[in-house]
Design a protein around this motif. Structure first.
Motif, PDB file in Angstrom:
ATOM      1  N   MET A  87     -20.344   5.414 -28.334  1.00 20.37           N
ATOM      2  CA  MET A  87     -21.192   4.419 -28.517  1.00 20.37           C
ATOM      3  C   MET A  87     -20.244   3.514 -28.603  1.00 20.37           C
ATOM      4  SD  MET A  87     -24.082   5.275 -31.443  1.00 20.37           S
ATOM      5  CE  MET A  87     -23.567   6.530 -32.231  1.00 20.37           C
ATOM      6  N   ASP A  88     -18.917   3.611 -28.365  1.00 20.44           N
ATOM      7  CA  ASP A  88     -17.819   2.772 -28.317  1.00 20.44           C
ATOM      8  C   ASP A  88     -17.351   2.236 -29.738  1.00 20.44           C
ATOM      9  OD1 ASP A  88     -16.177   1.593 -26.329  1.00 20.44           O
ATOM     10  OD2 ASP A  88     -17.512  -0.151 -25.760  1.00 20.44           O
ATOM     11  N   CYS A 135     -15.608  11.446 -31.159  1.00 17.78           N
ATOM     12  CA  CYS A 135     -16.486  11.902 -32.339  1.00 17.78           C
ATOM     13  C   CYS A 135     -16.414  13.356 -32.453  1.00 17.78           C
ATOM     14  CB  CYS A 135     -17.706  11.431 -32.248  1.00 17.78           C
ATOM     15  SG  CYS A 135     -17.952   9.460 -32.416  1.00 17.78           S
ATOM     16  N   CYS A 184     -15.069   4.292 -31.249  1.00 17.97           N
ATOM     17  CA  CYS A 184     -14.514   5.586 -31.480  1.00 17.97           C
ATOM     18  C   CYS A 184     -13.444   5.604 -32.420  1.00 17.97           C
ATOM     19  CB  CYS A 184     -13.862   5.853 -30.187  1.00 17.97           C
ATOM     20  SG  CYS A 184     -14.663   5.993 -28.565  1.00 17.97           S
ATOM     21  N   CYS A 198     -23.445  10.315 -32.471  1.00 16.06           N
ATOM     22  CA  CYS A 198     -22.409  10.416 -31.213  1.00 16.06           C
ATOM     23  C   CYS A 198     -21.777  11.563 -31.025  1.00 16.06           C
ATOM     24  CB  CYS A 198     -21.437   9.137 -31.281  1.00 16.06           C
ATOM     25  SG  CYS A 198     -20.113   9.252 -30.071  1.00 16.06           S
ATOM     26  N   GLY A 234     -19.432  12.044 -28.367  1.00 18.96           N
ATOM     27  CA  GLY A 234     -18.321  11.815 -27.339  1.00 18.96           C
ATOM     28  C   GLY A 234     -17.277  12.419 -27.843  1.00 18.96           C
TER      29      GLY A 234
HETATM   30  S1  FES Z   1     -16.662   9.068 -29.108  1.00 19.87           S
HETATM   31 FE1  FES Z   1     -18.086   8.457 -30.733  1.00 19.87          FE
HETATM   32  S2  FES Z   1     -17.938   6.196 -30.458  1.00 19.87           S
HETATM   33 FE2  FES Z   1     -16.690   6.907 -28.986  1.00 19.87          FE
END
Ligand code: FES
Length: 77
Positions: free
Chosen positions: A49-50, A16, A52, A11, A13
Motif C-alpha cells: 500500500m506504499d 509488511c 512500507c 497489507c 507486501g
Molecule cells: S509492504 Fe506493506 S505497505 Fe509496502
C-alpha cells in the motif's frame, strides 16, 4: 449471515511480511470470529500500500493504521 460487512485491509507486501503481518492477520481473524464481531467483518489481503516504513499497514474504515498491533485494531472495530 449479515448482508453488510466492513472490510479490514491488511497489507501482505514484503516489508509488511517482515514486520509480522501474517501473525497479525491470524490475530485479527481470531478477533473477528469472536462473539462480538462475528459476521461483521471481512479481511482483505492487499499488495503493498506504499506505507512500507509504517509496516505492518492496515486500513479500517478508510483509516490507515500504521505499525498496526492487535490492540489498536481491536479499538477501531
Ligand atoms: S509492504 Fe506493506 S505497505 Fe509496502
Amino acid at each position: 449471515m449479515a448482508t453488510y460487512r466492513r472490510f479490514i485491509f491488511i497489507c501482505n507486501g514484503s516489508d509488511c511480511k517482515k514486520a509480522g503481518c501474517k501473525k497479525l492477520q491470524a490475530e485479527v481473524k481470531d478477533l473477528i470470529k469472536s462473539d462480538d464481531h462475528k459476521g461483521k467483518f471481512k479481511i482483505v489481503k492487499t499488495k503493498c500500500m506504499d506505507f512500507c516504513k509504517s509496516a505492518p499497514s492496515v486500513v479500517i474504515n478508510n483509516e490507515l493504521i500504521k505499525k498496526a498491533g492487535i490492540e489498536v485494531i481491536e479499538k477501531k472495530l
